[in-house]
Design a protein around this motif. Structure first.
Motif, PDB file in Angstrom:
ATOM      1  N   THR A  72      65.946  95.142  36.684  1.00 43.80           N
ATOM      2  CA  THR A  72      65.680  94.269  35.535  1.00 43.80           C
ATOM      3  C   THR A  72      64.218  93.865  35.439  1.00 43.80           C
ATOM      4  N   LYS A  73      63.350  94.588  36.114  1.00 44.74           N
ATOM      5  CA  LYS A  73      61.929  94.295  36.005  1.00 44.74           C
ATOM      6  C   LYS A  73      61.315  95.075  34.857  1.00 44.74           C
ATOM      7  N   ALA A  74      60.122  94.671  34.464  1.00 48.66           N
ATOM      8  CA  ALA A  74      59.560  95.142  33.200  1.00 48.66           C
ATOM      9  C   ALA A  74      58.587  96.291  33.361  1.00 48.66           C
ATOM     10  N   LYS A  75      58.633  97.213  32.398  1.00 44.06           N
ATOM     11  CA  LYS A  75      57.562  98.194  32.266  1.00 44.06           C
ATOM     12  C   LYS A  75      56.313  97.471  31.775  1.00 44.06           C
ATOM     13  N   PHE A  76      55.153  98.122  31.911  1.00 42.58           N
ATOM     14  CA  PHE A  76      53.909  97.505  31.472  1.00 42.58           C
ATOM     15  C   PHE A  76      53.931  97.195  29.975  1.00 42.58           C
ATOM     16  N   ILE A  77      54.534  98.081  29.185  1.00 46.63           N
ATOM     17  CA  ILE A  77      54.555  97.866  27.749  1.00 46.63           C
ATOM     18  C   ILE A  77      55.312  96.582  27.414  1.00 46.63           C
ATOM     19  N   GLN A  78      56.363  96.279  28.186  1.00 51.71           N
ATOM     20  CA  GLN A  78      57.138  95.072  27.919  1.00 51.71           C
ATOM     21  C   GLN A  78      56.448  93.828  28.471  1.00 51.71           C
ATOM     22  N   GLN A  79      55.717  93.983  29.560  1.00 53.31           N
ATOM     23  CA  GLN A  79      54.901  92.866  30.033  1.00 53.31           C
ATOM     24  C   GLN A  79      53.875  92.492  28.968  1.00 53.31           C
ATOM     25  N   LEU A  80      53.313  93.492  28.324  1.00 55.79           N
ATOM     26  CA  LEU A  80      52.308  93.251  27.292  1.00 55.79           C
ATOM     27  C   LEU A  80      52.871  92.397  26.160  1.00 55.79           C
ATOM     28  N   GLN A  81      54.116  92.642  25.773  1.00 52.66           N
ATOM     29  CA  GLN A  81      54.710  91.876  24.679  1.00 52.66           C
ATOM     30  C   GLN A  81      54.736  90.384  24.981  1.00 52.66           C
ATOM     31  N   SER A  82      54.814  90.027  26.273  1.00 54.52           N
ATOM     32  CA  SER A  82      54.884  88.619  26.659  1.00 54.52           C
ATOM     33  C   SER A  82      53.533  87.933  26.634  1.00 54.52           C
ATOM     34  N   TRP A  83      52.459  88.727  26.537  1.00 57.48           N
ATOM     35  CA  TRP A  83      51.121  88.140  26.646  1.00 57.48           C
ATOM     36  C   TRP A  83      50.263  88.359  25.414  1.00 57.48           C
ATOM     37  N   LYS A  84      50.900  88.711  24.304  1.00 55.50           N
ATOM     38  CA  LYS A  84      50.140  89.014  23.091  1.00 55.50           C
ATOM     39  C   LYS A  84      49.454  87.791  22.485  1.00 55.50           C
ATOM     40  N   LEU A  85      49.912  86.594  22.817  1.00 58.39           N
ATOM     41  CA  LEU A  85      49.309  85.396  22.246  1.00 58.39           C
ATOM     42  C   LEU A  85      48.035  84.980  22.976  1.00 58.39           C
ATOM     43  N   ASN A  86      47.753  85.624  24.095  1.00 60.52           N
ATOM     44  CA  ASN A  86      46.532  85.327  24.818  1.00 60.52           C
ATOM     45  C   ASN A  86      45.337  86.015  24.157  1.00 60.52           C
ATOM     46  N   SER A  87      44.143  85.671  24.612  1.00 58.20           N
ATOM     47  CA  SER A  87      42.923  86.252  24.038  1.00 58.20           C
ATOM     48  C   SER A  87      42.007  86.760  25.133  1.00 58.20           C
ATOM     49  N   PRO A  88      42.453  87.730  25.921  1.00 55.31           N
ATOM     50  CA  PRO A  88      41.622  88.192  27.033  1.00 55.31           C
ATOM     51  C   PRO A  88      40.407  88.981  26.574  1.00 55.31           C
ATOM     52  N   LYS A  89      39.295  88.749  27.239  1.00 53.78           N
ATOM     53  CA  LYS A  89      38.097  89.545  27.027  1.00 53.78           C
ATOM     54  C   LYS A  89      38.055  90.725  27.999  1.00 53.78           C
ATOM     55  N   ILE A  90      38.759  90.581  29.122  1.00 55.64           N
ATOM     56  CA  ILE A  90      38.839  91.635  30.131  1.00 55.64           C
ATOM     57  C   ILE A  90      40.309  91.901  30.423  1.00 55.64           C
ATOM     58  N   ILE A  91      40.690  93.168  30.463  1.00 51.84           N
ATOM     59  CA  ILE A  91      42.049  93.558  30.848  1.00 51.84           C
ATOM     60  C   ILE A  91      41.934  94.636  31.912  1.00 51.84           C
ATOM     61  N   THR A  92      42.580  94.406  33.047  1.00 52.47           N
ATOM     62  CA  THR A  92      42.577  95.393  34.118  1.00 52.47           C
ATOM     63  C   THR A  92      44.013  95.712  34.517  1.00 52.47           C
ATOM     64  N   ALA A  93      44.178  96.847  35.149  1.00 51.00           N
ATOM     65  CA  ALA A  93      45.497  97.227  35.658  1.00 51.00           C
ATOM     66  C   ALA A  93      45.336  98.140  36.868  1.00 51.00           C
ATOM     67  N   LEU A  94      46.115  97.863  37.881  1.00 49.83           N
ATOM     68  CA  LEU A  94      46.206  98.717  39.067  1.00 49.83           C
ATOM     69  C   LEU A  94      47.596  99.315  39.030  1.00 49.83           C
ATOM     70  N   ILE A  95      47.668 100.599  38.757  1.00 52.03           N
ATOM     71  CA  ILE A  95      48.915 101.173  38.251  1.00 52.03           C
ATOM     72  C   ILE A  95      49.181 102.568  38.807  1.00 52.03           C
ATOM     73  N   GLY A  96      50.389 103.072  38.559  1.00 47.40           N
ATOM     74  CA  GLY A  96      50.672 104.484  38.776  1.00 47.40           C
ATOM     75  C   GLY A  96      51.585 104.839  39.919  1.00 47.40           C
ATOM     76  N   HIS A  97      51.555 104.055  41.006  1.00 46.98           N
ATOM     77  CA  HIS A  97      52.322 104.462  42.188  1.00 46.98           C
ATOM     78  C   HIS A  97      53.811 104.582  41.884  1.00 46.98           C
TER      79      HIS A  97
END
Length: 229
Positions: A72-97
């Protein structure tokens, strides 16, 4: 004594990741790689770490935001939906494994879905994707390297928006080297001290080393951008 006060208008920095960024293998949140990574850039940062263990681009078993079990954990695309109201100037991700078990074509498609949604939501952000956080076994089988190369290829489709930093096949040399781990050392490389007994997650010393390595690479990207402006 002088006191450093945090900025009243900090730069918002949003970080996506899996269990490596969540702190598995470290001695706690303040000693994990994301802490060393973000704190390297000073106190004018509002660092939001939304990492969740097991998450990925492509794993079909991951569906729901906010779950506590692997299914029941989220893919990155679904995590993104939860944070769309934020206004980040920097976005990073450590991903792939966690995408190592899925076809590269599926990984590429899901990565494009994520990056396209990211560009719509935050068109002016600086986006830096780091390559596959890896285990000795998957590196020696070239699985994580194949994942990283697929990710690099897709990131290149977003010039001027996405910067990609390879961790296992970079010009700086691979972050992990060797086939050993804590409890089963063999003298072949730094995995003897960087890879935990589970043969996957980083040790405490590796959390610090990887966090500082990522900060150094990110700082290099900042300098390159300033020089090209």
């Amino acid at each position: 004594f002088p006191v450093t006060i945090r900025s009243t208008n900090p730069i918002e920095w949003l970080h996506f990741g899996d269990s490596f960024s969540q702190y598995t293998g470290s001695n706690g949140i303040t000693q994990c790689l994301t802490h060393y990574f973000s704190e390297s850039f000073g106190r004018d940062i509002n660092f939001i770490n939304v990492a969740q263990g097991s998450t990925s681009f492509a794993n079909p078993a991951l569906n729901d935001v906010g779950g506590t079990t692997a299914s029941t954990k989220a893919k990155f695309i679904q995590q993104l939906q939860s944070w769309k109201l934020n206004s980040p100037k920097i976005i990073t991700a450590l991903i792939g494994h966690n995408d190592a078990n899925y076809a590269n074509t599926t990984l590429a498609a899901k990565m494009r879905e994520f990056l396209s949604a990211l560009r719509v939501a935050f068109p002016d952000a600086l986006v830096i994707l780091f390559g596959s956080n890896a285990s000795p076994g998957l590196i020696s089988a070239t699985t994580d390297i194949a994942v990283e190369n697929t990710m690099a290829s897709v990131a290149a489709e977003y010039p001027g928006y996405v910067e990609f930093v390879k961790l296992q096949t970079s010009e700086y040399g691979a972050f992990l080297r060797g086939t050993g781990r804590v409890g089963a050392t063999n003298g072949t490389g730094n995995t003897d001290v960087y890879t935990n007994t589970d043969n996957t997650h980083p040790t405490q010393v590796a959390h610090k080393a990887l966090g500082m390595h990522m900060a150094e690479r990110m700082n290099s990207l900042f300098k390159q951008r300033l020089l090209t402006k």
